[in-house]
Design a protein around this motif. Structure first.
Motif, PDB file in Angstrom:
ATOM      1  N   LEU A 146      38.457  31.230  35.576  1.00  0.00           N
ATOM      2  CA  LEU A 146      37.552  32.121  34.850  1.00  0.00           C
ATOM      3  C   LEU A 146      37.192  33.338  35.700  1.00  0.00           C
ATOM      4  O   LEU A 146      37.055  34.452  35.172  1.00  0.00           O
ATOM      5  CB  LEU A 146      36.298  31.361  34.428  1.00  0.00           C
ATOM      6  CG  LEU A 146      36.518  30.279  33.366  1.00  0.00           C
ATOM      7  CD1 LEU A 146      35.211  29.570  33.038  1.00  0.00           C
ATOM      8  CD2 LEU A 146      37.127  30.872  32.093  1.00  0.00           C
ATOM      9  N   SER A 147      37.052  33.140  37.003  1.00  0.00           N
ATOM     10  CA  SER A 147      36.816  34.281  37.898  1.00  0.00           C
ATOM     11  C   SER A 147      38.056  35.169  37.947  1.00  0.00           C
ATOM     12  O   SER A 147      37.954  36.405  37.939  1.00  0.00           O
ATOM     13  CB  SER A 147      36.466  33.788  39.302  1.00  0.00           C
ATOM     14  OG  SER A 147      35.288  33.019  39.285  1.00  0.00           O
ATOM     15  N   LEU A 148      39.235  34.556  37.988  1.00  0.00           N
ATOM     16  CA  LEU A 148      40.483  35.315  37.992  1.00  0.00           C
ATOM     17  C   LEU A 148      40.640  36.127  36.710  1.00  0.00           C
ATOM     18  O   LEU A 148      41.052  37.299  36.747  1.00  0.00           O
ATOM     19  CB  LEU A 148      41.666  34.365  38.157  1.00  0.00           C
ATOM     20  CG  LEU A 148      43.067  34.970  38.059  1.00  0.00           C
ATOM     21  CD1 LEU A 148      43.304  35.954  39.199  1.00  0.00           C
ATOM     22  CD2 LEU A 148      44.123  33.875  38.068  1.00  0.00           C
ATOM     23  N   SER A 149      40.287  35.536  35.570  1.00  0.00           N
ATOM     24  CA  SER A 149      40.450  36.229  34.283  1.00  0.00           C
ATOM     25  C   SER A 149      39.583  37.482  34.198  1.00  0.00           C
ATOM     26  O   SER A 149      39.944  38.459  33.532  1.00  0.00           O
ATOM     27  CB  SER A 149      40.106  35.277  33.125  1.00  0.00           C
ATOM     28  OG  SER A 149      38.730  34.923  33.150  1.00  0.00           O
ATOM     29  N   GLN A 150      38.423  37.471  34.889  1.00  0.00           N
ATOM     30  CA  GLN A 150      37.542  38.636  34.876  1.00  0.00           C
ATOM     31  C   GLN A 150      38.132  39.825  35.624  1.00  0.00           C
ATOM     32  O   GLN A 150      37.697  40.965  35.430  1.00  0.00           O
ATOM     33  CB  GLN A 150      36.181  38.268  35.465  1.00  0.00           C
ATOM     34  CG  GLN A 150      35.411  37.248  34.642  1.00  0.00           C
ATOM     35  CD  GLN A 150      34.133  36.799  35.320  1.00  0.00           C
ATOM     36  OE1 GLN A 150      33.577  37.517  36.151  1.00  0.00           O
ATOM     37  NE2 GLN A 150      33.659  35.607  34.988  1.00  0.00           N
ATOM     38  N   LEU A 151      39.095  39.569  36.485  1.00  0.00           N
ATOM     39  CA  LEU A 151      39.746  40.639  37.238  1.00  0.00           C
ATOM     40  C   LEU A 151      40.929  41.232  36.486  1.00  0.00           C
ATOM     41  O   LEU A 151      41.498  42.234  36.941  1.00  0.00           O
ATOM     42  CB  LEU A 151      40.229  40.107  38.591  1.00  0.00           C
ATOM     43  CG  LEU A 151      39.163  39.515  39.522  1.00  0.00           C
ATOM     44  CD1 LEU A 151      39.827  38.897  40.754  1.00  0.00           C
ATOM     45  CD2 LEU A 151      38.171  40.576  39.929  1.00  0.00           C
ATOM     46  N   MET A 152      41.306  40.631  35.356  1.00  0.00           N
ATOM     47  CA  MET A 152      42.500  41.040  34.619  1.00  0.00           C
ATOM     48  C   MET A 152      42.120  41.869  33.403  1.00  0.00           C
ATOM     49  O   MET A 152      41.010  41.743  32.883  1.00  0.00           O
ATOM     50  CB  MET A 152      43.298  39.799  34.197  1.00  0.00           C
ATOM     51  CG  MET A 152      43.735  38.934  35.365  1.00  0.00           C
ATOM     52  SD  MET A 152      44.488  37.371  34.869  1.00  0.00           S
ATOM     53  CE  MET A 152      46.044  37.964  34.211  1.00  0.00           C
ATOM     54  N   PRO A 153      43.031  42.739  32.948  1.00  0.00           N
ATOM     55  CA  PRO A 153      42.777  43.461  31.695  1.00  0.00           C
ATOM     56  C   PRO A 153      42.646  42.477  30.524  1.00  0.00           C
ATOM     57  O   PRO A 153      43.236  41.399  30.551  1.00  0.00           O
ATOM     58  CB  PRO A 153      44.019  44.349  31.541  1.00  0.00           C
ATOM     59  CG  PRO A 153      44.617  44.433  32.906  1.00  0.00           C
ATOM     60  CD  PRO A 153      44.287  43.137  33.583  1.00  0.00           C
ATOM     61  N   ASN A 154      41.862  42.855  29.513  1.00  0.00           N
ATOM     62  CA  ASN A 154      41.629  41.987  28.349  1.00  0.00           C
ATOM     63  C   ASN A 154      41.104  40.622  28.794  1.00  0.00           C
ATOM     64  O   ASN A 154      41.658  39.570  28.463  1.00  0.00           O
ATOM     65  CB  ASN A 154      42.902  41.816  27.524  1.00  0.00           C
ATOM     66  CG  ASN A 154      43.443  43.140  27.030  1.00  0.00           C
ATOM     67  OD1 ASN A 154      42.707  43.960  26.480  1.00  0.00           O
ATOM     68  ND2 ASN A 154      44.728  43.369  27.235  1.00  0.00           N
ATOM     69  N   ALA A 155      40.019  40.655  29.580  1.00  0.00           N
ATOM     70  CA  ALA A 155      39.500  39.437  30.213  1.00  0.00           C
ATOM     71  C   ALA A 155      39.179  38.351  29.196  1.00  0.00           C
ATOM     72  O   ALA A 155      39.423  37.165  29.447  1.00  0.00           O
ATOM     73  CB  ALA A 155      38.251  39.777  31.031  1.00  0.00           C
ATOM     74  N   GLU A 156      38.625  38.734  28.030  1.00  0.00           N
ATOM     75  CA  GLU A 156      38.249  37.728  27.029  1.00  0.00           C
ATOM     76  C   GLU A 156      39.473  37.003  26.487  1.00  0.00           C
ATOM     77  O   GLU A 156      39.449  35.780  26.283  1.00  0.00           O
ATOM     78  CB  GLU A 156      37.475  38.394  25.891  1.00  0.00           C
ATOM     79  CG  GLU A 156      36.089  38.898  26.294  1.00  0.00           C
ATOM     80  CD  GLU A 156      35.331  39.447  25.111  1.00  0.00           C
ATOM     81  OE1 GLU A 156      35.876  39.414  23.977  1.00  0.00           O
ATOM     82  OE2 GLU A 156      34.201  39.928  25.309  1.00  0.00           O
ATOM     83  N   LYS A 157      40.546  37.744  26.245  1.00  0.00           N
ATOM     84  CA  LYS A 157      41.768  37.117  25.729  1.00  0.00           C
ATOM     85  C   LYS A 157      42.412  36.221  26.778  1.00  0.00           C
ATOM     86  O   LYS A 157      42.999  35.188  26.441  1.00  0.00           O
ATOM     87  CB  LYS A 157      42.757  38.189  25.263  1.00  0.00           C
ATOM     88  CG  LYS A 157      42.291  38.945  24.025  1.00  0.00           C
ATOM     89  CD  LYS A 157      43.343  39.939  23.567  1.00  0.00           C
ATOM     90  CE  LYS A 157      42.889  40.662  22.294  1.00  0.00           C
ATOM     91  NZ  LYS A 157      43.882  41.646  21.824  1.00  0.00           N
ATOM     92  N   VAL A 158      42.311  36.627  28.041  1.00  0.00           N
ATOM     93  CA  VAL A 158      42.869  35.798  29.106  1.00  0.00           C
ATOM     94  C   VAL A 158      42.034  34.528  29.272  1.00  0.00           C
ATOM     95  O   VAL A 158      42.558  33.428  29.422  1.00  0.00           O
ATOM     96  CB  VAL A 158      42.933  36.575  30.434  1.00  0.00           C
ATOM     97  CG1 VAL A 158      43.405  35.676  31.568  1.00  0.00           C
ATOM     98  CG2 VAL A 158      43.875  37.770  30.303  1.00  0.00           C
TER      99      VAL A 158
END
Length: 321
Positions: free
Chosen positions: A139-151
């Motif tokens: 979940l921390s990693l997903s916040q660093l990626m574009p389209n965090a909610e979809k990730v």
């Protein structure tokens, strides 16, 4: 293509320099003394490889058919991330291929049992460690990626797919053991069963749970496939990959994962990612080392520490007046 051409050329030059080239132009050579058996083994190997691709890739096609291309992109991302956890285990099982083949040829079941147990334990430790780090910090990693909610949406799917990789690792080199035994044809039927089971589960679960249903279908089919394959190896050859250390490692991993998931830190996503995975790594690997659950792992750590200590000593000596 360039990579494989260069690799082949390098191998030819290396073998020619080391010994005579492996190409023999003698016309008295009789290569196929057991052509029927060889063709049968090759045929089952080809069908087995095709069945494995069908069993493990059909879910991507079904996700696109039922939900759409965007969902398939999310599902493919989850598979890609989870496959990272299995990279060390893949390297280990590939390196043991020739070893298992030689031991199987000599029919040394006691040595094969040692390899089976050790491979299971070491593959399990590596895969479980990386899988836990991915899961607790995702979940921390997903916040660093574009389209965090979809990730972040693929988080449940990540869990099921990581469990599938862990089950794969826990059962060790059962694929090689079965492939090099006289019961190698049974693996093809197991792969076909896994493919059929995966398709049925996807048809049932995909319309209801989306990509999370597809991930569970993959987990269930991989789990049943490995359980049946391990059971056949035990039934036919009297070998199994498990030991008391296997279950101790599993309990330790589950306990530390639950512990870390119940801790929250008020930092940014990047710091949390490092903290979660760092604390988990120290706790899990430190406990494995302290309890000596894998002598191979302990020896590796000792070699690394000795090498670091030797390098530090050399550095200190070179800087001394």
């Amino acid at each position: 293509c360039l990579y494989y051409v260069l690799a082949i050329c390098w191998l030819i030059l290396y073998l020619k320099k080391k010994d005579k080239l492996f190409v023999d132009l003698s016309f008295n050579y009789k290569p196929f003394t057991k052509i029927k058996q060889m063709l049968k083994f090759a045929g089952f190997s080809i069908l087995g490889g095709a069945s494995a691709i069908l069993a493990l890739r059909i879910d991507s096609i079904l996700v696109t058919s039922f939900i759409g291309a965007e969902a398939n992109g999310q599902f493919t991302l989850a598979i890609f991330i989870c496959n990272v956890a299995y990279i060390p285990a893949t390297a280990l099982t590939d390196s043991l291929n020739a070893v298992v083949s030689a031991i199987s040829k000599n029919q040394d079941n006691s040595e094969l049992q040692k390899i089976y147990t050790k491979s299971s334990r070491n593959m399990f430790i590596q895969t479980l460690w990386i899988a836990m780090c991915i899961y607790v910090s995702f979940l921390s990693l997903s916040q660093l990626m574009p389209n965090a909610e979809k990730v972040a949406y693929i988080y449940p799917a990540i869990g099921w797919l990581l469990l599938a990789r862990i089950i794969d690792a826990m059962t060790g080199v059962n694929h090689h053991i079965l492939s090099y035994s006289k019961y190698y044809t049974l693996e093809l039927y197991l792969l076909l069963l896994m493919a059929i089971l995966n398709i049925i589960l996807n048809y049932v679960l995909l319309p209801i749970y989306g990509i999370h249903g597809a991930a569970f279908a993959t987990f269930a089919s991989v789990c049943i496939y490995n359980i049946l394959k391990t059971w056949i190896v035990y039934l036919k050859l009297g070998l199994h990959p498990f030991s008391k250390e296997t279950f101790q490692i599993a309990v330790i991993g589950i306990g530390y994962t639950i512990f870390i998931l119940n801790i929250s830190f008020p930092f940014n996503a990047f710091a949390n990612l490092l903290i979660y995975s760092g604390i988990l790594s120290i706790l899990f690997l430190g406990t494995i080392y302290y309890l000596n659950l894998s002598p191979d792992f302990n020896q590796l750590i000792i070699r690394i520490l000795k090498k670091l200590n030797r390098n530090n000593c050399l550095l200190y000596t070179s800087d001394a007046p």
